[in-house]
Design a protein around this motif. Structure first.
Motif, short mmCIF file in Angstrom:
data_model
loop_
_atom_site.label_atom_id
_atom_site.label_comp_id
_atom_site.label_asym_id
_atom_site.label_seq_id
_atom_site.Cartn_x
_atom_site.Cartn_y
_atom_site.Cartn_z
N GLY A 1 -14.43 -10.99 -7.53
CA GLY A 1 -15.70 -11.04 -6.80
C GLY A 1 -16.38 -12.40 -6.88
O GLY A 1 -16.94 -12.88 -5.89
N GLY A 2 -16.34 -13.04 -8.03
CA GLY A 2 -16.95 -14.35 -8.18
C GLY A 2 -16.30 -15.39 -7.29
O GLY A 2 -16.99 -16.19 -6.64
N LEU A 3 -14.97 -15.38 -7.24
CA LEU A 3 -14.26 -16.32 -6.36
C LEU A 3 -14.56 -16.03 -4.89
O LEU A 3 -14.81 -16.93 -4.10
CB LEU A 3 -12.75 -16.26 -6.60
N TRP A 4 -14.53 -14.76 -4.54
CA TRP A 4 -14.84 -14.37 -3.16
C TRP A 4 -16.25 -14.83 -2.80
O TRP A 4 -16.48 -15.39 -1.72
CB TRP A 4 -14.69 -12.86 -2.99
N GLN B 1 8.60 5.44 -4.66
CA GLN B 1 9.78 6.22 -5.01
C GLN B 1 10.52 6.75 -3.79
O GLN B 1 11.73 6.91 -3.83
CB GLN B 1 9.37 7.38 -5.91
N ASN B 2 9.81 7.02 -2.71
CA ASN B 2 10.47 7.54 -1.53
C ASN B 2 10.08 6.72 -0.30
O ASN B 2 9.06 6.03 -0.31
CB ASN B 2 10.17 9.02 -1.33
N PRO B 3 10.87 6.77 0.76
CA PRO B 3 10.63 5.91 1.93
C PRO B 3 9.27 6.11 2.60
O PRO B 3 8.76 5.20 3.23
CB PRO B 3 11.75 6.29 2.90
N HIS B 4 8.68 7.26 2.48
CA HIS B 4 7.39 7.52 3.14
C HIS B 4 6.32 7.82 2.09
O HIS B 4 5.51 8.72 2.27
CB HIS B 4 7.54 8.67 4.14
N GLY B 5 6.32 7.02 1.05
CA GLY B 5 5.40 7.23 -0.06
C GLY B 5 4.10 6.46 0.04
O GLY B 5 3.39 6.33 -0.95
N GLY B 6 3.77 5.95 1.22
CA GLY B 6 2.51 5.26 1.40
C GLY B 6 2.60 3.75 1.39
O GLY B 6 1.58 3.06 1.30
N GLN B 7 3.82 3.21 1.50
CA GLN B 7 3.98 1.76 1.46
C GLN B 7 3.15 1.05 2.54
O GLN B 7 2.51 0.03 2.26
CB GLN B 7 5.45 1.34 1.61
N GLU B 8 3.19 1.54 3.76
CA GLU B 8 2.48 0.84 4.83
C GLU B 8 0.97 0.86 4.61
O GLU B 8 0.30 -0.15 4.83
CB GLU B 8 2.85 1.43 6.20
N THR B 9 0.42 1.97 4.15
CA THR B 9 -1.03 1.99 3.89
C THR B 9 -1.39 1.08 2.72
O THR B 9 -2.45 0.46 2.74
CB THR B 9 -1.56 3.42 3.65
N THR B 10 -0.51 0.99 1.74
CA THR B 10 -0.76 0.06 0.63
C THR B 10 -0.86 -1.36 1.15
O THR B 10 -1.80 -2.09 0.82
CB THR B 10 0.37 0.16 -0.42
N LEU B 11 0.09 -1.77 1.98
CA LEU B 11 0.07 -3.13 2.52
C LEU B 11 -1.13 -3.35 3.42
O LEU B 11 -1.80 -4.39 3.34
CB LEU B 11 1.38 -3.41 3.25
N GLN B 12 -1.43 -2.40 4.27
CA GLN B 12 -2.54 -2.57 5.20
C GLN B 12 -3.87 -2.70 4.45
O GLN B 12 -4.70 -3.53 4.82
CB GLN B 12 -2.59 -1.41 6.19
N THR B 13 -4.07 -1.92 3.40
CA THR B 13 -5.34 -2.03 2.67
C THR B 13 -5.43 -3.35 1.91
O THR B 13 -6.52 -3.92 1.78
CB THR B 13 -5.57 -0.84 1.72
N TYR C 1 -4.18 -6.14 3.08
CA TYR C 1 -4.51 -7.10 4.13
C TYR C 1 -5.99 -6.99 4.52
O TYR C 1 -6.64 -8.01 4.77
CB TYR C 1 -3.60 -6.93 5.34
N VAL C 2 -6.53 -5.78 4.57
CA VAL C 2 -7.96 -5.63 4.86
C VAL C 2 -8.78 -6.34 3.79
O VAL C 2 -9.75 -7.05 4.09
CB VAL C 2 -8.35 -4.14 4.99
N MET C 3 -8.41 -6.19 2.53
CA MET C 3 -9.09 -6.87 1.44
C MET C 3 -9.03 -8.38 1.65
O MET C 3 -10.04 -9.08 1.54
CB MET C 3 -8.45 -6.50 0.10
N ALA C 4 -7.86 -8.91 1.98
CA ALA C 4 -7.69 -10.35 2.18
C ALA C 4 -8.52 -10.84 3.37
O ALA C 4 -9.01 -11.98 3.35
CB ALA C 4 -6.22 -10.69 2.36
N MET C 5 -8.70 -10.00 4.37
CA MET C 5 -9.56 -10.38 5.50
C MET C 5 -11.00 -10.55 5.04
O MET C 5 -11.71 -11.45 5.49
CB MET C 5 -9.46 -9.35 6.63
#
Length: 152
Positions: free
Chosen positions: A54-57, A74-86, A88-92
């Motif tokens: 937070g201080g750097l931001w 652990q599995n192919p549909h274990g939430g990987q895409e939502t992990t990456l998208q969130t 990226y939202v943080m980085a935005m």
């Protein structure tokens, strides 16, 4: 953690690795996070680290850095895409410049076709050659874009 042999073994294998601090991100041009997926999001450990930024931001110190992310589950549909998208939202919110791999190389399709970032099915087996190629491509792409931006 001491009650689970795999956790204890991993802790022993990585005891020499220093913990990241906010200062580690202050003077870099590119940031790449890799985190396992837990319940469709980043692990609590990386979220706790993010909370220390937070201080750097607040001073704009995270703006204009390239940002990319990778994950596993652990599995192919274990939430990987939502992990990456969130992530990226943080980085935005930081004002970072997103550098996901997109569909910029055939290796992305060979490793499962995720344009957001390398996402590995963590099934206890070593990484496949396709996964390694996807990771290498994502890192090379981020470095290439970072260099181009720095040359401006």
């Amino acid at each position: 953690m001491n009650g689970q042999d795999p956790w204890r073994a991993q802790q022993e294998r990585t005891a020499h690795v220093p913990e990241a601090t906010p200062a580690d991100l202050e003077n870099v041009d590119a940031i790449l996070f890799s985190t396992p997926t837990r319940f469709g999001g980043a692990t609590s450990q990386i979220r706790a680290y993010i909370d220390t930024l937070g201080g750097l931001w607040g001073t704009g110190a995270l703006a204009n850095k390239t940002f990319s992310a990778m994950t596993s589950a652990q599995n192919p549909h274990g939430g990987q895409e939502t992990t990456l998208q969130t992530l990226y939202v943080m980085a935005m919110h930081w004002g970072a410049i997103l550098t996901p791999p997109g569909y910029t190389d055939p290796v992305i399709f060979a490793s499962g076709g995720n344009p957001y970032g390398a996402s590995i099915t963590a099934n206890g087996e070593p990484l496949s050659e396709a996964d390694k190629a996807s990771i290498r491509h994502q890192v090379r792409r981020q470095i290439e874009i970072t260099r181009k931006l720095k040359a401006q």
